[in-house]
Design an enzyme around this catalytic site. Structure first.
Site, PDB file in Angstrom:
ATOM      1  N   ILE A 199     -12.856   9.807  18.427  1.00  0.00           N
ATOM      2  CA  ILE A 199     -11.443  10.009  18.092  1.00  0.00           C
ATOM      3  C   ILE A 199     -11.206  11.427  17.559  1.00  0.00           C
ATOM      4  CG2 ILE A 199      -9.606   9.246  16.531  1.00  0.00           C
ATOM      5  CD1 ILE A 199     -10.887   6.397  16.684  1.00  0.00           C
ATOM      6  N   TYR A 201     -16.268  -1.861   4.208  1.00  0.00           N
ATOM      7  CA  TYR A 201     -15.550  -0.966   5.135  1.00  0.00           C
ATOM      8  C   TYR A 201     -14.062  -1.317   5.156  1.00  0.00           C
ATOM      9  CZ  TYR A 201     -14.149   1.011   9.705  1.00  0.00           C
ATOM     10  OH  TYR A 201     -13.510   1.681  10.729  1.00  0.00           O
ATOM     11  N   LYS A 225     -10.856   1.107   4.147  1.00  0.00           N
ATOM     12  CA  LYS A 225      -9.757   1.447   5.059  1.00  0.00           C
ATOM     13  C   LYS A 225      -8.411   1.005   4.487  1.00  0.00           C
ATOM     14  CE  LYS A 225     -12.131   3.606   8.202  1.00  0.00           C
ATOM     15  NZ  LYS A 225     -11.894   5.050   8.447  1.00  0.00           N
ATOM     16  N   THR A 229     -15.407   4.136  21.620  1.00  0.00           N
ATOM     17  CA  THR A 229     -16.236   5.250  21.149  1.00  0.00           C
ATOM     18  C   THR A 229     -17.623   4.694  20.831  1.00  0.00           C
ATOM     19  OG1 THR A 229     -15.815   4.888  18.797  1.00  0.00           O
ATOM     20  CG2 THR A 229     -14.226   6.293  19.974  1.00  0.00           C
TER      21      THR A 229
HETATM   22  N1  LIG Z   1     -13.664   3.386  17.291  1.00  0.00           N
HETATM   23  C1  LIG Z   1     -12.891   2.466  16.752  1.00  0.00           C
HETATM   24  O1  LIG Z   1     -12.703   1.369  17.313  1.00  0.00           O
HETATM   25  C2  LIG Z   1     -12.202   2.733  15.432  1.00  0.00           C
HETATM   26  C3  LIG Z   1     -11.184   1.840  15.030  1.00  0.00           C
HETATM   27  C4  LIG Z   1     -10.520   2.060  13.842  1.00  0.00           C
HETATM   28  C5  LIG Z   1     -10.854   3.154  13.061  1.00  0.00           C
HETATM   29  N2  LIG Z   1     -11.845   4.004  13.457  1.00  0.00           N
HETATM   30  C6  LIG Z   1     -12.150   5.143  12.582  1.00  0.00           C
HETATM   31  O2  LIG Z   1     -12.078   6.340  13.329  1.00  0.00           O
HETATM   32  C7  LIG Z   1     -12.980   7.286  12.782  1.00  0.00           C
HETATM   33  C8  LIG Z   1     -13.817   7.891  13.895  1.00  0.00           C
HETATM   34  O3  LIG Z   1     -14.466   6.868  14.594  1.00  0.00           O
HETATM   35  P1  LIG Z   1     -15.013   7.084  16.078  1.00  0.00           P
HETATM   36  O4  LIG Z   1     -14.931   5.752  16.725  1.00  0.00           O
HETATM   37  O5  LIG Z   1     -14.381   8.250  16.720  1.00  0.00           O
HETATM   38  O6  LIG Z   1     -16.563   7.412  15.762  1.00  0.00           O
HETATM   39  P2  LIG Z   1     -17.664   8.193  16.613  1.00  0.00           P
HETATM   40  O7  LIG Z   1     -17.317   8.277  18.060  1.00  0.00           O
HETATM   41  O8  LIG Z   1     -18.959   7.577  16.215  1.00  0.00           O
HETATM   42  O9  LIG Z   1     -17.594   9.692  16.026  1.00  0.00           O
HETATM   43  C9  LIG Z   1     -17.841   9.918  14.666  1.00  0.00           C
HETATM   44  C10 LIG Z   1     -17.737  11.403  14.387  1.00  0.00           C
HETATM   45  O10 LIG Z   1     -17.811  11.620  12.983  1.00  0.00           O
HETATM   46  C11 LIG Z   1     -18.933  12.431  12.667  1.00  0.00           C
HETATM   47  N3  LIG Z   1     -19.407  11.958  11.357  1.00  0.00           N
HETATM   48  C12 LIG Z   1     -19.994  10.788  11.045  1.00  0.00           C
HETATM   49  N4  LIG Z   1     -20.250  10.720   9.726  1.00  0.00           N
HETATM   50  C13 LIG Z   1     -19.783  11.878   9.188  1.00  0.00           C
HETATM   51  C14 LIG Z   1     -19.752  12.406   7.870  1.00  0.00           C
HETATM   52  N5  LIG Z   1     -20.266  11.747   6.824  1.00  0.00           N
HETATM   53  N6  LIG Z   1     -19.194  13.625   7.685  1.00  0.00           N
HETATM   54  C15 LIG Z   1     -18.676  14.313   8.719  1.00  0.00           C
HETATM   55  N7  LIG Z   1     -18.694  13.881   9.991  1.00  0.00           N
HETATM   56  C16 LIG Z   1     -19.241  12.662  10.217  1.00  0.00           C
HETATM   57  C17 LIG Z   1     -19.878  12.312  13.851  1.00  0.00           C
HETATM   58  O11 LIG Z   1     -20.713  13.434  14.106  1.00  0.00           O
HETATM   59  P3  LIG Z   1     -22.154  13.675  13.368  1.00  0.00           P
HETATM   60  O12 LIG Z   1     -23.038  12.548  13.749  1.00  0.00           O
HETATM   61  O13 LIG Z   1     -22.610  15.009  13.885  1.00  0.00           O
HETATM   62  O14 LIG Z   1     -21.834  13.717  11.908  1.00  0.00           O
HETATM   63  C18 LIG Z   1     -18.857  12.204  14.993  1.00  0.00           C
HETATM   64  O15 LIG Z   1     -18.359  13.485  15.332  1.00  0.00           O
HETATM   65  C19 LIG Z   1     -13.748   6.565  11.671  1.00  0.00           C
HETATM   66  O16 LIG Z   1     -13.153   6.869  10.436  1.00  0.00           O
HETATM   67  C20 LIG Z   1     -13.549   5.095  12.003  1.00  0.00           C
HETATM   68  O17 LIG Z   1     -13.595   4.288  10.851  1.00  0.00           O
HETATM   69  C21 LIG Z   1     -12.526   3.814  14.629  1.00  0.00           C
END
Ligand SMILES: NC(=O)c1ccc[n+]([C@@H]2O[C@H](COP(=O)([O-])OP(=O)(O)OC[C@H]3O[C@@H](n4cnc5c(N)ncnc54)[C@H](OP(=O)(O)O)[C@@H]3O)[C@@H](O)[C@H]2O)c1
Length: 283
Positions: free
Chosen positions: A50, A188, A192, A223
């Protein structure tokens, strides 16, 4: 995580429609929209998923974007990809839970033009699948540090540099888990839900400074974090019945609203928690 998806599915069972395939052409790439020109955006957790989609979209819409995440190679790759697309981006390592990394991120952001206009706090973690009351103090600290405290602490470091500019905008990233508590993800979920309140409090506090604060509330987005297709293909039939739009979201579908919330078109919108979930689970 499997339980998370099963529970959400059960909550929305009964919504039956045919599946609608998604075309990349549905996404407005913003190629001719430069509403964010001459602005600087900081996006945490932006090397994939995202955050990466949001970074790309803000840059397509004219902003200079500072990419960041924990791993240097991920930062290098994301920056190279977006620069290869002709976009104005730089990057630095920033684990949002580390104060020294946050300082480096602020310094990197100021390199471009001495100020910052937008902060998008995407980085979030979920290291625990298990009972809320069984969670250790370390787990509580890690989830609350990264998911809840770090956006506020990073914003406090950036604020002096945002105040100097007009039309600042902050976007937090929550989850539908904030509204629909999912079993075994209690810590978690709580983090949120806390972000929904943080959005409201910061919006009130920063309104006199002309800085708006809103919160993106994604549904299930394809993702690595959700790992839906790779690890839980058996859930796909249930998920087809899940939301009004009958499919998971794409990261790019979270990006347009963020660009809008940064733009002058959203100048009277603050303190809102906005679901991008195919159907809002809010009651
Ligand atoms: N995917 C879903 O279904 C979903 C739904 C609701 C909310 N969200 C929220 O959306 C956000 C992003 O999720 P995503 O699905 O895009 O995850 P993702 O594809 O796993 O990407 C996570 C990103 O965050 C970085 N990251 C992880 N921990 C970090 C930290 N402590 N400090 C800085 N960077 C960090 C990772 O890179 P590195 O490994 O290099 O750090 C990566 O760039 C999260 O807050 C999640 O709770 C996701």
């Amino acid at each position: 995580v499997a339980i998370m998806f099963r529970t959400v599915s059960q909550a929305f069972r009964g919504l039956h429609c045919s599946s609608v395939p998604l075309s990349a052409r549905m996404f407005n790439k913003g190629a001719d929209n430069r509403s964010l020109a001459d602005r600087v955006a900081v996006v945490t957790g932006s090397t994939k998923g995202i955050g990466f989609a949001i970074a790309r979209r803000l840059a397509q819409d004219g902003a200079h974007v500072v990419i960041s995440s924990r791993k240097q190679q991920n930062v290098d790759q994301a920056v190279a990809t977006l620069q290869g697309e002709g976009l104005s981006v730089t990057g630095t390592v920033c684990h949002v839970g580390k104060a020294e990394d946050r300082e480096c991120l602020v310094a990197k952001a100021l390199e471009h033009s001495g100020g910052v206009d937008f902060l998008v706090c995407v980085a979030g973690v979920n290291p625990l699948v298990g009972s809320t009351l069984g969670a250790s103090e370390q787990i509580w600290d890690k989830i609350l540090d990264v998911n809840v405290k770090s956006p506020a602490l990073l914003l406090s470091q950036l604020l002096p540099h945002m105040e100097q500019r007009k039309g600042g905008s902050v976007i937090l990233v929550s989850s539908i888990a904030a509204y629909l508590p999912l079993p075994k993800l209690g810590v978690y979920n709580t983090s949120k839900t806390a972000l929904l309140g943080l959005c409201k409090s910061l919006a009130v506090e920063l309104a006199p400074k002309g800085i708006r604060v809103n919160c993106l509330v994604p549904g299930i987005i394809k993702t690595d974090f959700s790992q839906v297709e790779k690890t839980m293909p058996y859930l796909q039939p249930d998920m087809n019945e899940l939301y009004g739009l009958q499919r998971f979201g794409e990261p790019e579908e979270c990006a347009g609203i963020v660009s809008f919330l940064c733009s002058p078109a959203a100048s009277y919108i603050t303190g809102e928690n906005i679901a991008v979930a195919g159907f809002s689970p809010k009651l």
